[in-house]
Design an enzyme around this catalytic site. Structure first.
Site, PDB file in Angstrom:
ATOM      1  N   GLU A 136       0.565  -1.021   0.122  1.00 25.35           N
ATOM      2  CA  GLU A 136      -0.016  -0.010  -0.017  1.00 25.35           C
ATOM      3  C   GLU A 136       0.805   1.124   0.135  1.00 25.35           C
ATOM      4  O   GLU A 136       0.503   2.211  -0.570  1.00 25.35           O
ATOM      5  CB  GLU A 136      -0.982  -0.083   1.139  1.00 25.35           C
ATOM      6  CG  GLU A 136      -2.359  -0.779   0.911  1.00 25.35           C
ATOM      7  CD  GLU A 136      -2.084  -2.317   1.069  1.00 25.35           C
ATOM      8  OE1 GLU A 136      -0.902  -2.578   1.569  1.00 25.35           O
ATOM      9  OE2 GLU A 136      -3.038  -3.101   0.798  1.00 25.35           O
ATOM     10  N   HIS A 190     -12.287  -4.803   7.936  1.00 22.92           N
ATOM     11  CA  HIS A 190     -12.888  -4.592   6.703  1.00 22.92           C
ATOM     12  C   HIS A 190     -14.207  -3.828   6.514  1.00 22.92           C
ATOM     13  O   HIS A 190     -14.856  -4.131   5.351  1.00 22.92           O
ATOM     14  CB  HIS A 190     -12.847  -5.941   5.926  1.00 22.92           C
ATOM     15  CG  HIS A 190     -11.571  -6.475   5.689  1.00 22.92           C
ATOM     16  ND1 HIS A 190     -10.846  -6.887   6.706  1.00 22.92           N
ATOM     17  CD2 HIS A 190     -10.725  -6.622   4.501  1.00 22.92           C
ATOM     18  CE1 HIS A 190      -9.744  -7.517   6.347  1.00 22.92           C
ATOM     19  NE2 HIS A 190      -9.423  -7.461   5.188  1.00 22.92           N
TER      20      HIS A 190
END
Ligand SMILES: Cc1ncc(C[n+]2csc(CCOP(=O)(O)OP(=O)(O)O)c2C)c(N)n1
Ligand SMILES: [Mg+2]
Lengths: 343, 326
Positions: free
Chosen positions: B60, B129
């Site tokens: 990321e 999530h």
């Protein structure tokens, strides 16, 4: 981890004459500019004229100079908070750099950035980054643009030994390797993070080079105090990058003569270590090199005097410069030039 | 006109911008050959090829850092962070790098990029999530922050984000991907920093974002049908820039303010808006503003638990009714 200079160094100071007098004088000049400007920054700090913090490259000049001279117009520099040297090595005037350290209106960023964030896009200095590791992926992005557009510039990213233990280092190396990006990663191994020796916290002897194989790259460790060695390695890496053959990771062994930052007296150094490294002071090494190649003492002294005069003049100009206008406080948050977050 | 899903609108928006501007490139994890874990980018790899649409490693920081370097030097990258929760592992770029470089360099550098990310609950994925983290980004000077609620807004705001010269964090709601909406043919371009009055009303203003928008609209219909309370529903759409004029204008008309926020309560976007309204339109208000939020807890996974904590249509109806009757 070898703490003594000269051990385990792959490159040896060359005696062949591939570099030539003109380039050698440039390499010397660049190192002297950095030395004088950094020394001046330190003196100005003692006079309380440099505010905030500052991280000097005294003792590490050969790396910035070697790469700086090897870089072409259009190549991009990504530096750290220890970035005065790399900024100067691209031709940024000393006055602009000192002005920023002194937080004056004549500074590179008119005092909005400070010592840790020097940037000069017109010189290809794409910023100095103060979050460890952040700029390695950013350099990859600039290189991705070059590759995508078929531009021939190379992105060069300088960082310290301590930076090899943060995730962004590993993410960036893998990224650059899989896409064969034209980026050169330059690790300046000065043996210390802030105060802790890198050897105490790293699983391998050479924190950058010993990790290169994990990214399919050759292991490169060079003498970072010899500008000729650095220059040659830079040329090789740039040729590789421009040919489309991907990134390089170069570990340059060096040592900083000052503390980590202005606040650090560096009491943690073992006795005699600084003195041993001063024997290999890059300026001293290079003066001997110039002599070896028949460049006269007068020519060297002339460069020294010219640089000293230039830094003196820059210092006076900065002392005379006003503080930044408060008008710039709210400018350039957004691209429209302002800071409006609401209507 | 065609009816398409919010998911397909993402791909259409990206394709629209990639087709008109060769500087737009797109990369992220599993976005190219697989078309994204939410299938929101299907077809782009086939249409634009491997130079412009790229699968990345699970990195990321490298994804966002590379987007920044490309943006600084002339491209207009779109980077995907698969789940918005993962912003936490590359927050340096969002908090320190994208939004500060222009200011620190006194205007020398630019950063025209878009980070698209799947935000929000409803998929029963649990606390790492499912979060709504738009407020993580709203608080940082130098960023722009957008969260569309409909397919047409996805295309128009994504186009505006790509063409915008500043870094934009674009929150797509995972529970809206399957939702359909009418979308006109041809190019669609919207304006950042504009809220939209979706349902005019005179008794109360309900501000909502993303998944909370359809719930607020449904609540408004029920409030009208069952209690004859006529609510104005405003889709905030853009947290930065914030369209305070539309919000203040609506409150000036209805004299009541409710925010419906999926983010946990503390420092949610509604807190900032309420503070603006109270400072600037206090005497327009007939009652204290009320924030309807997810409580300040991590999100649970089980249906029955997750459903209890997100603001629902019923909770909005009840809260508005009680407040107006008291
Ligand atoms: C992410 C992050 N962690 C910690 C710091 C604090 N810090 C600043 S410089 C430094 C040491 C870096 O060492 P090295 O990479 O060897 O560079 P050098 O200072 O020796 O040039 C640390 C820990 C920081 N700026 N960023
Ligand atoms: Mg170090």
């Amino acid at each position: 981890m070898s703490n003594s200079p000269g051990l385990a160094l792959a490159g040896q100071p060359g005696v062949n004459d591939d570099i030539g007098e003109e380039t050698r004088l440039k390499l010397y000049h660049s190192q002297v500019v950095i030395r004088e400007a950094e020394q001046r920054a330190f003196d100005l700090f003692l006079q309380n004229l440099v505010k905030g913090t500052s991280h000097l490259s005294l003792g590490q000049e050969a790396i910035a100079a070697g790469f700086g001279v090897a870089m072409q117009k259009g190549d991009l520099t990504f530096a750290t908070y220890r970035g005065h040297a790399h900024t100067l090595a691209r031709g940024v005037p000393v006055e602009k750099m000192l002005g920023e350290l002194m937080q004056r209106d004549n500074g590179l960023m008119r005092g909005k950035g400070g010592s840790m964030h020097l940037a000069s896009e017109e010189h290809g200095v794409m910023g100095s980054y103060a979050i460890i590791g952040a700029h390695l992926p950013i350099a990859c992005g600039a290189a991705l643009r070059a590759q995508y557009r078929g531009d021939k510039d190379v992105s060069v990213c300088f960082f310290g030994d301590g930076t090899t233990n943060i995730g962004a280092f590993h993410e960036a190396l893998n990224f650059a390797a899989i896409w064969k990006l034209p980026v050169v990663f330059v690790c300046e191994n000065n043996l210390y993070m802030e105060y802790t020796p890198i050897s105490e916290v790293t699983a391998v002897e050479h924190p950058a080079a010993d990790r290169a194989s994990a990214y399919g790259l050759p292991r490169i460790v060079i003498d970072g105090n010899d500008a000729d060695v650095v220059y040659r390695e830079a040329q090789k890496a740039f040729a590789k990058a421009r040919a489309g053959d991907g990134p390089s990771l170069i570990e340059c062994m060096t040592y900083r003569h000052s503390g980590h930052s202005r606040a650090d007296p560096a009491k943690y150094r073992p006795e005699g270590e600084l003195e041993r490294w001063k024997e290999k002071d890059p300026i001293k090494v290079y003066r001997a090199r110039l002599k070896q190649f028949g460049i006269s003492d007068e020519a060297v002294k002339k460069i020294d005097a010219e640089v000293r005069k230039m830094v003196d003049e820059a210092t006076e100009a900065c002392k005379a410069a006003p503080e930044p206008s408060t008008d710039i406080l709210f400018t350039d948050v957004y691209a429209d030039g302002g800071w409006a977050w609401r209507n | 006109m065609a009816e398409i899903t919010y998911r397909d609108a993402v791909a259409r928006g990206i394709a629209q911008e990639m087709a008109r501007d060769p500087d737009v490139i797109f990369f992220g994890e599993d976005v190219a050959k697989a078309g994204g874990v939410f299938k929101a980018t299907v077809g782009l790899y086939e249409q634009f090829g491997p130079r412009r649409v790229r699968d990345t490693p699970i990195s990321e920081q490298a994804i966002l850092g590379a987007a920044m370097g490309a943006a600084m030097t002339g491209l207009k990258p779109i980077a995907e962070i698969m789940f918005s929760d993962f912003i936490a592992v590359c927050f340096d770029y969002i908090a320190n790098e994208f939004p500060k470089s222009r200011y620190m360099t006194n205007g020398q550098t630019k950063c025209p990029l878009v980070v698209r990310t799947g935000n929000g609950a409803g998929s029963r994925f649990g606390a790492q999530h499912s979060q709504s983290v738009e407020n993580w980004c709203m608080m940082i000077p130098g960023l722009k922050v957008v969260a569309p609620s409909s397919p047409v807004d996805v295309i128009g705001l994504l186009a505006a984000a790509v063409r915008d010269p500043d870094p934009v964090i674009f929150f797509e709601h995972k529970s809206l991907y399957a939702v359909k909406g009418e979308v006109p043919d041809g190019e669609i371009l919207d304006t950042l920093g504009t809220a939209k009055v979706l349902r005019p009303g005179k008794d109360a203003t309900i501000l909502a974002l993303a998944l909370m928008v359809p719930r607020a609209l449904a609540a408004a219909e029920q409030l009208k049908a069952q209690y004859n309370i006529d609510c104005e529903v405003v889709d905030v759409r853009s947290l930065v820039p914030l369209d305070t004029q539309t919000i203040l204008g609506s409150v000036g008309k209805t004299h009541r303010l409710f925010t419906v926020e999926e983010n946990p309560r503390l420092c949610g976007w509604g807190a900032e808006i309420v503070s603006i309204v109270v400072e600037e339109a206090f005497y327009d208000l007939d009652a204290p503003p009320v924030r309807i939020t997810t409580p300040h807890i991590p999100l649970p996974a089980a249906d029955i638990l997750e459903d209890m904590v997100l603001p629902t249509t019923e909770r909005i109806v009840e809260t508005v009714r009680k407040s107006l009757n008291s």
